[in-house]
Design a protein around this motif. Structure first.
Motif, PDB file in Angstrom:
ATOM      1  N   THR A  13       0.812  -1.225  -0.115  1.00 40.65           N
ATOM      2  CA  THR A  13       0.120  -0.048   0.005  1.00 40.65           C
ATOM      3  C   THR A  13       0.959   1.214  -0.116  1.00 40.65           C
ATOM      4  OG1 THR A  13      -0.120  -0.028   2.437  1.00 40.65           O
ATOM      5  CG2 THR A  13      -1.933  -1.071   1.385  1.00 40.65           C
ATOM      6  N   GLY A  14       0.239   2.427  -0.359  1.00 38.24           N
ATOM      7  CA  GLY A  14       0.871   3.647  -0.396  1.00 38.24           C
ATOM      8  C   GLY A  14       1.624   4.086  -1.628  1.00 38.24           C
ATOM      9  N   LYS A  15       2.422   5.266  -1.788  1.00 37.37           N
ATOM     10  CA  LYS A  15       2.804   5.542  -3.088  1.00 37.37           C
ATOM     11  C   LYS A  15       3.903   4.697  -3.505  1.00 37.37           C
ATOM     12  CE  LYS A  15       6.445   8.466  -0.478  1.00 37.37           C
ATOM     13  NZ  LYS A  15       6.836   9.741  -0.317  1.00 37.37           N
ATOM     14  N   GLU A  16       4.592   3.834  -2.625  1.00 38.20           N
ATOM     15  CA  GLU A  16       5.585   3.009  -3.177  1.00 38.20           C
ATOM     16  C   GLU A  16       5.157   1.769  -3.251  1.00 38.20           C
ATOM     17  OE1 GLU A  16       8.837   3.939  -3.106  1.00 38.20           O
ATOM     18  OE2 GLU A  16       8.684   6.127  -2.373  1.00 38.20           O
ATOM     19  N   LYS A  17       3.895   1.390  -3.597  1.00 37.08           N
ATOM     20  CA  LYS A  17       3.153   0.201  -3.847  1.00 37.08           C
ATOM     21  C   LYS A  17       3.800  -0.742  -5.006  1.00 37.08           C
ATOM     22  CE  LYS A  17      -1.088  -2.037  -4.579  1.00 37.08           C
ATOM     23  NZ  LYS A  17      -2.723  -1.642  -5.052  1.00 37.08           N
ATOM     24  N   GLY A  18       3.831  -1.963  -4.855  1.00 31.12           N
ATOM     25  CA  GLY A  18       4.677  -2.617  -6.055  1.00 31.12           C
ATOM     26  C   GLY A  18       6.263  -2.903  -5.850  1.00 31.12           C
ATOM     27  N   LYS A  19       6.756  -1.885  -5.127  1.00 30.62           N
ATOM     28  CA  LYS A  19       8.454  -1.909  -4.970  1.00 30.62           C
ATOM     29  C   LYS A  19       8.866  -3.124  -4.086  1.00 30.62           C
ATOM     30  CE  LYS A  19       9.696   2.598  -5.846  1.00 30.62           C
ATOM     31  NZ  LYS A  19      10.501   3.951  -5.582  1.00 30.62           N
ATOM     32  N   GLU A  20       9.938  -3.545  -4.294  1.00 27.04           N
ATOM     33  CA  GLU A  20      10.385  -4.796  -3.475  1.00 27.04           C
ATOM     34  C   GLU A  20      11.798  -4.199  -2.846  1.00 27.04           C
ATOM     35  OE1 GLU A  20      10.254  -8.654  -5.168  1.00 27.04           O
ATOM     36  OE2 GLU A  20       8.583  -8.616  -5.839  1.00 27.04           O
ATOM     37  N   GLY A  21      12.146  -4.939  -1.808  1.00 28.70           N
ATOM     38  CA  GLY A  21      13.334  -4.530  -1.449  1.00 28.70           C
ATOM     39  C   GLY A  21      13.657  -5.816  -0.282  1.00 28.70           C
ATOM     40  N   VAL A  22      14.859  -5.494   0.410  1.00 30.04           N
ATOM     41  CA  VAL A  22      15.003  -6.037   1.500  1.00 30.04           C
ATOM     42  C   VAL A  22      15.226  -5.457   2.963  1.00 30.04           C
ATOM     43  CG1 VAL A  22      17.122  -7.753   2.525  1.00 30.04           C
ATOM     44  CG2 VAL A  22      16.834  -7.728   0.121  1.00 30.04           C
ATOM     45  N   VAL A  23      14.683  -6.138   4.094  1.00 28.30           N
ATOM     46  CA  VAL A  23      14.652  -5.457   5.416  1.00 28.30           C
ATOM     47  C   VAL A  23      16.076  -5.280   5.844  1.00 28.30           C
ATOM     48  CG1 VAL A  23      13.693  -5.608   7.598  1.00 28.30           C
ATOM     49  CG2 VAL A  23      12.230  -6.349   5.726  1.00 28.30           C
ATOM     50  N   GLU A  24      16.384  -3.930   5.983  1.00 29.96           N
ATOM     51  CA  GLU A  24      17.617  -3.734   6.573  1.00 29.96           C
ATOM     52  C   GLU A  24      17.642  -3.457   8.073  1.00 29.96           C
ATOM     53  OE1 GLU A  24      19.278   0.099   5.363  1.00 29.96           O
ATOM     54  OE2 GLU A  24      19.100  -0.296   3.112  1.00 29.96           O
ATOM     55  N   ARG A  25      16.576  -3.151   8.554  1.00 29.77           N
ATOM     56  CA  ARG A  25      16.424  -2.853   9.857  1.00 29.77           C
ATOM     57  C   ARG A  25      15.045  -2.928  10.461  1.00 29.77           C
ATOM     58  NH1 ARG A  25      17.463   3.019  12.811  1.00 29.77           N
ATOM     59  NH2 ARG A  25      16.944   2.534  15.095  1.00 29.77           N
ATOM     60  N   VAL A  26      14.645  -3.601  11.751  1.00 30.73           N
ATOM     61  CA  VAL A  26      13.555  -3.729  12.279  1.00 30.73           C
ATOM     62  C   VAL A  26      13.302  -2.911  13.576  1.00 30.73           C
ATOM     63  CG1 VAL A  26      11.756  -5.368  13.168  1.00 30.73           C
ATOM     64  CG2 VAL A  26      13.231  -6.021  11.081  1.00 30.73           C
ATOM     65  N   MET A  27      12.304  -2.261  13.563  1.00 27.70           N
ATOM     66  CA  MET A  27      12.034  -1.457  14.846  1.00 27.70           C
ATOM     67  C   MET A  27      10.547  -1.580  15.475  1.00 27.70           C
ATOM     68  SD  MET A  27      13.248   2.097  13.309  1.00 27.70           S
ATOM     69  CE  MET A  27      13.129   1.788  11.411  1.00 27.70           C
ATOM     70  N   PRO A  28      10.661  -2.792  16.410  1.00 26.05           N
ATOM     71  CA  PRO A  28       9.316  -3.593  16.774  1.00 26.05           C
ATOM     72  C   PRO A  28       8.562  -2.557  17.813  1.00 26.05           C
ATOM     73  CG  PRO A  28      11.273  -4.888  17.590  1.00 26.05           C
ATOM     74  CD  PRO A  28      11.816  -3.422  16.898  1.00 26.05           C
ATOM     75  N   LYS A  29       9.230  -1.618  18.299  1.00 28.68           N
ATOM     76  CA  LYS A  29       8.474  -0.690  19.335  1.00 28.68           C
ATOM     77  C   LYS A  29       7.637   0.363  18.571  1.00 28.68           C
ATOM     78  CE  LYS A  29      11.346  -0.854  23.499  1.00 28.68           C
ATOM     79  NZ  LYS A  29      11.932  -0.382  24.264  1.00 28.68           N
ATOM     80  N   GLU A  30       8.180   0.726  17.398  1.00 23.63           N
ATOM     81  CA  GLU A  30       7.316   1.725  16.575  1.00 23.63           C
ATOM     82  C   GLU A  30       6.526   0.876  15.467  1.00 23.63           C
ATOM     83  OE1 GLU A  30      10.893   2.300  16.602  1.00 23.63           O
ATOM     84  OE2 GLU A  30      10.856   3.332  18.179  1.00 23.63           O
ATOM     85  N   ASN A  31       6.606  -0.468  15.228  1.00 27.90           N
ATOM     86  CA  ASN A  31       6.056  -1.190  14.433  1.00 27.90           C
ATOM     87  C   ASN A  31       6.459  -0.787  12.931  1.00 27.90           C
ATOM     88  OD1 ASN A  31       4.443  -3.510  13.565  1.00 27.90           O
ATOM     89  ND2 ASN A  31       2.709  -1.861  13.038  1.00 27.90           N
ATOM     90  N   LYS A  32       7.710  -0.516  12.679  1.00 23.52           N
ATOM     91  CA  LYS A  32       8.417   0.056  11.526  1.00 23.52           C
ATOM     92  C   LYS A  32       9.517  -0.867  10.873  1.00 23.52           C
ATOM     93  CE  LYS A  32       6.799   4.740  12.013  1.00 23.52           C
ATOM     94  NZ  LYS A  32       5.942   4.986  10.805  1.00 23.52           N
ATOM     95  N   VAL A  33       9.714  -1.025   9.532  1.00 19.74           N
ATOM     96  CA  VAL A  33      10.965  -1.346   9.115  1.00 19.74           C
ATOM     97  C   VAL A  33      11.635  -0.451   8.119  1.00 19.74           C
ATOM     98  CG1 VAL A  33       9.965  -3.633   9.279  1.00 19.74           C
ATOM     99  CG2 VAL A  33       9.354  -2.599   7.566  1.00 19.74           C
ATOM    100  N   LEU A  34      12.761  -0.618   7.962  1.00 22.10           N
ATOM    101  CA  LEU A  34      13.563  -0.213   7.072  1.00 22.10           C
ATOM    102  C   LEU A  34      13.885  -0.821   5.727  1.00 22.10           C
ATOM    103  CD1 LEU A  34      14.599   2.941   7.027  1.00 22.10           C
ATOM    104  CD2 LEU A  34      17.009   1.942   7.609  1.00 22.10           C
ATOM    105  N   VAL A  35      13.370  -0.520   4.535  1.00 18.76           N
ATOM    106  CA  VAL A  35      13.538  -1.509   3.413  1.00 18.76           C
ATOM    107  C   VAL A  35      14.599  -0.662   2.411  1.00 18.76           C
ATOM    108  CG1 VAL A  35      12.416  -2.590   1.552  1.00 18.76           C
ATOM    109  CG2 VAL A  35      11.283  -2.265   3.789  1.00 18.76           C
ATOM    110  N   THR A  36      15.586  -1.338   1.781  1.00 18.78           N
ATOM    111  CA  THR A  36      16.475  -0.805   0.783  1.00 18.78           C
ATOM    112  C   THR A  36      15.753  -0.329  -0.333  1.00 18.78           C
ATOM    113  OG1 THR A  36      16.752  -2.823  -0.215  1.00 18.78           O
ATOM    114  CG2 THR A  36      18.442  -2.120   1.497  1.00 18.78           C
ATOM    115  N   GLY A  37      15.618   0.829  -0.818  1.00 15.34           N
ATOM    116  CA  GLY A  37      15.048   1.499  -2.163  1.00 15.34           C
ATOM    117  C   GLY A  37      13.784   1.795  -2.155  1.00 15.34           C
TER     118      GLY A  37
END
Length: 100
Positions: A13-37
């Protein structure tokens, strides 16, 4: 959170819908992930050291974990847990049940 560093993911979902990448970092407290590209922002950076380059750099920003799905054999799948025959808890791809 079932996602881990190094997992292949696709934005669903969102403006980046359809893009693929690899998870660089996981932030469970904020429920966020950092994905390359994905979710890249232009950031102004100052040179902190003498040999460092200053200017505008592209930086990957965190994206909500609910907006990405794990990619298994080219398909987006949900992740779950199961106990294998050795008694170990392992992650599985749903609905196929393959171990990831």
């Amino acid at each position: 959170m079932k996602l881990r560093k190094g997992d292949p993911v696709r934005v669903i979902t969102g403006k980046e819908k359809g893009k693929e990448g690899v998870v660089e970092r996981v932030m469970p407290k904020e429920n966020k992930v950092l994905v390359t590209g994905v979710n890249t922002a232009a950031k102004h950076q100052r040179a902190v050291r003498a040999n460092e380059q200053a200017g505008i750099i592209d930086k990957d920003m965190p994206i909500d974990a609910s907006n990405v799905m794990y990619v298994h054999k080219g398909e987006t799948v949900r992740l779950g847990y199961a106990v294998n025959s050795k008694g170990e808890k392992v992650r599985i791809a749903r609905p196929s049940g393959d171990e990831v």
